[in-house]
Design an enzyme around this catalytic site. Structure first.
Site, PDB file in Angstrom:
ATOM      1  N   SER A 145       0.852  -1.187   0.000  1.00 37.86           N
ATOM      2  CA  SER A 145       0.000   0.000   0.000  1.00 37.86           C
ATOM      3  C   SER A 145       0.886   1.236   0.000  1.00 37.86           C
ATOM      4  CB  SER A 145      -0.889  -0.006   1.257  1.00 37.86           C
ATOM      5  OG  SER A 145      -1.508   1.242   1.468  1.00 37.86           O
ATOM      6  N   TYR A 158      -3.213  -0.314  10.033  1.00 32.89           N
ATOM      7  CA  TYR A 158      -3.050  -0.635   8.618  1.00 32.89           C
ATOM      8  C   TYR A 158      -1.667  -0.237   8.128  1.00 32.89           C
ATOM      9  CZ  TYR A 158      -4.242  -0.786   3.607  1.00 32.89           C
ATOM     10  OH  TYR A 158      -4.278  -1.063   2.252  1.00 32.89           O
TER      11      TYR A 158
END
Length: 264
Positions: A145, A158
Site C-alpha cells: 500500500s 493498517y
C-alpha cells in the site's frame, strides 16, 4: 517477448479474490494463461466469486479458508496441490482496514488488522515456499500500500501492517532468492472499487466529495486508479519477465508518492 509474459501452465493462488482488486488481478493472471485458485472466509462468498469468474469466461477453483489460521492454510494448500497442482504464483491480497483514531483503537482491533494484513501473508507464503523450492522456483506478490511508505490519520494499524509487509517482502526475497523465488509487492494507489464508491459520490450541490477532491489534487494523473490498472504490473511480477526483479515494491499510484502537491 510474448512468451516472457505468458503464464501458461502456471497455478496462481490469489487470496481473498472473490471481488475487487483481488478479482481484477486474478482475472489478469487468468487472461495471461494461469489457472486461478482463490479463497474466501465463507462458502457463499466463494460461490459468488466462482459465478463472477464464470461470467468472465474464467474457470476458477475456490476454497473456504481463513488465511490467519495456519492449520487451515496448510490444509488448503495441500488440497490445491492435490486437486489443481503446485502453486507457482501466490498473490497475498486478502486484507482489512479499520479507520479508527489510534487512541480510540483497542489493542484487539489493532491485532486483528496486523493478523490479516501481515501475519496471514507470512502464513500463506510459508505454506507455499517448500513446494516452490522443490519445483525450482516461484513468484510471490504481496499487495502492499502507499501506507507502506506514508502515514495518515486513523490508519495506524493498517500502516504498521503494510510497512511490515514491505519488509517481509524484502526478507522473503533475501532468504529464498537463491531458490529462484522472486517476492515483490504491488502498492496500489487510490483505486475506484465498490468499497470506495461512497468517497466519490457527488454532493447534493453537484460538487465533488471532499475526499475525492483531495485525492484528485494529490495525484498527478488527476484521477482514481481502476482495478484494471493493476493488471499489467501483476502479470509482469508473476511472469518470467521479472525473473531478476526481487524485493521490490511497485507502486501503482498515478504518481502520488512522487508528488509534493500544488502550491496553494
Amino acid at each position: 517477448m510474448k512468451n516472457q509474459f505468458s503464464l501458461e501452465g502456471k497455478v496462481a493462488l490469489v487470496t481473498g479474490a472473490s471481488y475487487g482488486i483481488g478479482f481484477a488481478i486474478a482475472s489478469a493472471l487468468a487472461n495471461a494463461g494461469a489457472t486461478i485458485v482463490f479463497n474466501d472466509l465463507k462458502q457463499e462468498f466463494v460461490d459468488k466469486g466462482l459465478a463472477a469468474y464464470k461470467a468472465e469466461g474464467i474457470t476458477a477453483h475456490g476454497y473456504v479458508c481463513d488465511v490467519t489460521d495456519e492449520s487451515g492454510v496448510n490444509t488448503m494448500v495441500a488440497k490445491i496441490e492435490k486437486e489443481v497442482g503446485v502453486i507457482d504464483i501466490l498473490v497475498n491480497n486478502a486484507g482489512i482496514i479499520k479507520r479508527i483514531p489510534m487512541i480510540e483503537m483497542s489493542a484487539a482491533e489493532f491485532r486483528q488488522v496486523i493478523d490479516v494484513d501481515l501475519n496471514a501473508p507470512f502464513i500463506v507464503a510459508k505454506a507455499v515456499i517448500p513446494s516452490m523450492i522443490k519445483k525450482g522456483g516461484g513468484k510471490i506478490i504481496n499487495i502492499c500500500s502507499m501506507m507502506s511508505e506514508l502515514g495518515r490519520e486513523t490508519v495506524s494499524a493498517y500502516a504498521a501492517a503494510k510497512g511490515g509487509l514491505k519488509m517481509l517482502t524484502r526478507n522473503i526475497a533475501s532468504e529464498y532468492g537463491e531458490f529462484n523465488i522472486q517476492c515483490n509487492g504491488i502498492g496500489p494507489g487510490y483505486i475506484a472499487t465498490p468499497q470506495t464508491a461512497p468517497l466519490r459520490e457527488k454532493q447534493a450541490d453537484g460538487s465533488r466529495h471532499p475526499f475525492d477532491s483531495f485525492i484528485i489534487a494529490k495525484t498527478p494523473a488527476a484521477r482514481w486508479g481502476n482495478p484494471e490498472d493493476l493488471a499489467g504490473p501483476a502479470v509482469f511480477l508473476a511472469s518470467n519477465a521479472s525473473d531478476f526483479v526481487n524485493g521490490h515494491v511497485l507502486y501503482v499510484d498515478g504518481g502520488i508518492l512522487a508528488y509534493i502537491g500544488k502550491q496553494p
